[in-house]
Design an enzyme around this catalytic site. Structure first.
Site, PDB file in Angstrom:
ATOM      1  N   ASN A  82     -21.483   0.175 -64.471  1.00 41.37           N
ATOM      2  CA  ASN A  82     -22.309  -0.168 -63.316  1.00 41.37           C
ATOM      3  C   ASN A  82     -23.697   0.462 -63.417  1.00 41.37           C
ATOM      4  OD1 ASN A  82     -23.267   0.591 -60.373  1.00 41.37           O
ATOM      5  ND2 ASN A  82     -21.955  -1.198 -60.206  1.00 41.37           N
ATOM      6  N   SER A 107     -20.169 -10.162 -61.432  1.00 43.58           N
ATOM      7  CA  SER A 107     -20.777 -10.149 -62.760  1.00 43.58           C
ATOM      8  C   SER A 107     -21.150 -11.558 -63.238  1.00 43.58           C
ATOM      9  CB  SER A 107     -19.766  -9.515 -63.717  1.00 43.58           C
ATOM     10  OG  SER A 107     -20.161  -9.642 -65.054  1.00 43.58           O
ATOM     11  N   GLY A 166     -21.845 -13.571 -66.988  1.00 40.43           N
ATOM     12  CA  GLY A 166     -21.840 -13.490 -68.446  1.00 40.43           C
ATOM     13  C   GLY A 166     -22.989 -14.284 -69.030  1.00 40.43           C
ATOM     14  N   LEU A 223     -13.499  -2.321 -49.897  1.00 40.51           N
ATOM     15  CA  LEU A 223     -12.475  -2.937 -49.043  1.00 40.51           C
ATOM     16  C   LEU A 223     -11.060  -2.762 -49.573  1.00 40.51           C
ATOM     17  CD1 LEU A 223     -14.039  -6.360 -47.941  1.00 40.51           C
ATOM     18  CD2 LEU A 223     -14.037  -4.190 -46.716  1.00 40.51           C
ATOM     19  N   GLU A 241     -18.121  -5.158 -73.963  1.00 42.14           N
ATOM     20  CA  GLU A 241     -17.203  -4.279 -74.697  1.00 42.14           C
ATOM     21  C   GLU A 241     -16.688  -3.116 -73.857  1.00 42.14           C
ATOM     22  OE1 GLU A 241     -18.720  -3.791 -79.049  1.00 42.14           O
ATOM     23  OE2 GLU A 241     -20.438  -4.179 -77.758  1.00 42.14           O
ATOM     24  N   TYR A 283     -34.775 -11.984 -65.223  1.00 38.09           N
ATOM     25  CA  TYR A 283     -34.307 -10.695 -65.726  1.00 38.09           C
ATOM     26  C   TYR A 283     -35.501  -9.965 -66.336  1.00 38.09           C
ATOM     27  CZ  TYR A 283     -31.005  -7.419 -67.862  1.00 38.09           C
ATOM     28  OH  TYR A 283     -30.289  -6.299 -68.207  1.00 38.09           O
ATOM     29  N   GLU A 314     -17.296  -4.244 -54.184  1.00 36.99           N
ATOM     30  CA  GLU A 314     -17.677  -2.992 -54.855  1.00 36.99           C
ATOM     31  C   GLU A 314     -16.821  -1.788 -54.434  1.00 36.99           C
ATOM     32  OE1 GLU A 314     -21.919  -2.379 -55.042  1.00 36.99           O
ATOM     33  OE2 GLU A 314     -22.321  -4.472 -55.537  1.00 36.99           O
TER      34      GLU A 314
END
Lengths: 481, 481
Positions: free
Chosen positions: A68, A145, A147, A197, A133, A399, A194
């Site tokens: 993270n 996330s 990919g 909960l 990895e 990004y 995250e």
């Protein structure tokens, strides 16, 4: 469950992989780490741990891969004790159904192990974040996330069919179907939660046949705008490149520097000639687009041909696709060089957002402009570059990478200032606070602003129901008060 | 808001379009209808109505198109008064963004009006349920509707980017992005909530360019199993037919009867010849597959060629695609003939489910077998036929039709017995209680069984928070006790 209170474990399982995590570890004398680490082996053990944690005032921070980058493991509020709940022993493959293309896993399973099990049967999940990895299925789901091949396979939340999550009082497990009209789904509440909960212990995922082969298209555009426009047209035409990555001028220059460093002789000469040709065509500072398509047979060849047609119509210069191989061979390597760069006193960080196509270039310009106007980042030699990393029919993600010289003795303050500035620019420019990094502690301030009061009250009600004592990763996502 | 307590309005806006609704209206002397109908024009009026409803003990049943077939409008529990909240005046197009392919609507907008506005700009939502002409965006979302072209465009829940919903105390409105990693989405709770959590007043949707043309493939298989297998292979290969519809033997016979009725002369002769050819090949009781593909250009032609290859490899006989035109011209016509058939003392009903591919044929056989073994339905001449109506990578939906002679004076009991039997068979066979009709009152019993106690407690907590007085469509979906 296995137990550890070794200092090394407390350190290892108390931090993520953000720039600020690295700086903290390198510069702060007193690190705030968990008191102990537990390694449950099955979901009943997770249930028992949470029950005991409520009773004995133990804060639980779920940790699996630990990649993270939003300080999701930071100890913000503390009961008597803090326990890092390490999920990596829960890594079983529970079911693979090659007929229905579904698979169920325990959520502590790492990327490579998960893929190996599927690959053995000719299958793939198709989720390859840069952290692949070192990250786990549970972490991917808990943080939404994305990919690198999300163009074909979707973000992780698009792949989930069902979840099993353990909370201090409940076990939430939905009856899953390919699609249904049977009332209200509650499992989406766990996605992006995250660790606040419940602990996601199992997930049933959509999977895919492994493509036989892939093909790359590499193209140059005169500018970012025309490249983005071509990419939009392509995705909106119903083409699904696995990977679509459009670099801005600065990033394209960086990539071509990296490429050149390895090139000699005839290849070098060819590149020089190509460059002067491009310059004559007005491509002196071009933007590079890399697209990866599945290439299983004639029907995919036709798709790739169609893609090239769309690009050419928008004045792209198509380059040899071998240009992409350098990127491909390094697709998971950034995590390896990051820390050594940081130790060599380089500030290296990334930030990201997403927005609708209409707002994409305005948001990109707004962020650069704010950094230019409101800081001395560029004056001091800082570099900022960007690529579109994920493209959807309605929008895309931006990004950004930052590379600058660390201000010795002032590392955290230097970073804080930049982070504050760019995240505010994202928020005010209408971008998502995050496209795939998550909120954690680092982005909480802006998520707090984004949430309406009525949404916050609903989230609080759900939180109080599932975690009445507030033992689960407190102080993350949003302020409850 | 406009107000009405005319008897005709109370009747019109108190019932859906299910078989049991029709029977009730035709046979029951005392109909349980709303006391009055309100027609709000904007979301602030909805908020005001809900506030007043809490104060004056008024039950609110949200109604827009009224094509529901699961008794979602039935008055189950009643406060002092019952109000049908008719949303059809809230039908504005708020924004169309052809660059980002998004559009925002008020939710009372009907299918044709919504499409007309998009079509004018070369765009489409791509949502065409059989009820299209008479149903609204809000109803689609509240019940998880599926359109006939879901293979390309997804179910309605796949198209939602953001919702605005009004509850007695709150306005829930999410900040929307193409994709994000910014915490927990709460808007999915409204999807499939069937009027029990709030009134969905606005929705931001993904939209699409209108395809230039479509092409059909029509093929015959020896049996349902081999057809389903070919369809699965096709969808799992990444092909996205807009429509994919595989009829079982009985339905294929019904369709060919309908086709023959209209055919004369040479065409008739050709059909007879084709039939004897097929019979020789072992296709004496074939299953028909209809696929509709977008056909915008060469790349789509290649896809269609690939699709045919997949079918031929699995021993399909490809028929002239004109066979599909009869179906296409009648795609929205069933709602028109239903009621007249019912009045002519025909029991006509449909039921549907979805399941993973592995379980599809077993579930299909299980349902037929249960009806055969546990009732006299077939002995009394009842007909049951089925098609796969929606196909996904992981599974598909089964859509069954029932045609039988009404038992005079015993209409409701006759229907209840069949409904009980087939829904239990679906539930016990592992199918979704509904793929796109919803739960309402009719399927509540089985949804109650499907929900775990912990899920129910979470749903109850959310309900109590959003609708503390329980004025919103009480007694639907699941039992709260």
């Amino acid at each position: 469950s296995q137990f550890s209170n070794e200092n090394l474990d407390r350190l290892k399982f108390g931090f993520g992989k953000s720039y600020q995590d690295a700086i903290k570890i390198l510069t702060q004398p007193n690190l705030n780490v968990p008191d102990f680490v537990l390694f449950p082996k099955k979901s009943s053990e997770v249930g028992y741990i949470l029950m005991q944690a409520e009773k004995h005032e133990i804060t639980i921070i779920t940790f699996s891969g630990g990649t993270n980058v939003t300080e999701c493991f930071a100890i913000e509020k503390k009961k008597k004790w803090v326990c890092a709940l390490n999920m990596q022993k829960m890594d079983k493959v529970l079911e693979i159904d090659p007929i229905s293309l579904t698979a169920t896993f325990e959520c502590g399973i790492y990327g490579p192990e998960l893929e190996k099990n599927l690959n053995n049967k000719g299958l793939t999940l198709g989720h390859f974040p840069q952290s692949f990895e070192f990250s786990t299925l549970g972490g991917w789901i808990a943080t939404r996330s994305a990919g690198q091949e999300s163009g074909k396979y979707g973000k992780i939340e698009d792949m989930v069919l069902g979840l099993k999550a353990v909370t201090p009082k409940f076990i939430l497990e939905n009856k899953d179907f390919p699609k249904h009209a049977s009332g209200i789904d509650t499992y989406p509440l766990l996605v992006g939660s995250e660790g606040t909960l419940g602990v996601i212990v199992e997930a049933k995922m959509k999977i895919n046949p492994i493509p036989k082969a892939h093909s790359w298209i590499v193209a140059l555009f005169k500018d970012f705008d025309s490249g983005a426009n071509a990419l939009r047209k392509m995705v909106q035409s119903g083409l699904h490149p696995c990977i679509s990555r459009l670099s801005d001028k600065t990033e394209t220059q960086m990539l071509s520097l990296l490429n050149n460093a390895e090139t000699k002789g005839l290849k070098k000469l060819m590149q020089t000639l190509t460059k002067s040709y491009l310059k004559n065509k007005g491509f002196d500072k071009p933007c590079m687009l890399m697209l990866q398509f599945v290439n299983n047979g004639p029907e995919d060849k036709s798709t790739i041909k169609h893609a090239k047609k769309i690009l050419r119509k928008r004045k792209a210069v198509i380059l040899p696709s071998s240009m992409a191989s350098n990127w491909e061979s390094n697709r998971f390597s950034l995590p390896y060089i990051r820390e050594s760069l940081i130790q060599h006193r380089i500030l290296l960080d990334t930030f990201e957002t997403s927005t609708y196509w209409r707002n994409l270039i305005p948001l990109y310009e707004h962020i650069k402009e704010d950094l230019r106007k409101k800081s001395d980042y560029f004056d001091k030699g800082g570099i900022l570059f960007c690529h579109i990393s994920h493209s959807y029919k309605t929008g895309a993600s931006l990004y950004f990478s930052l590379i600058a010289i660390q201000e010795k003795g002032n590392e955290m303050a230097q970073w804080n200032k930049i982070k504050e500035l760019v995240t505010t620019a994202i928020y005010e420019g209408g971008g998502a606070i995050s496209h795939h990094h998550g909120i954690g502690k680092a982005h909480k301030k802006w998520y707090n602003k984004q949430l309406s009061n009525d949404e916050r009250l609903l989230l609080k009600t759900i939180k109080s129901h599932l975690d009445p004592e507030g033992i689960l990763n407190p102080g993350k996502l949003y302020d409850e008060t």
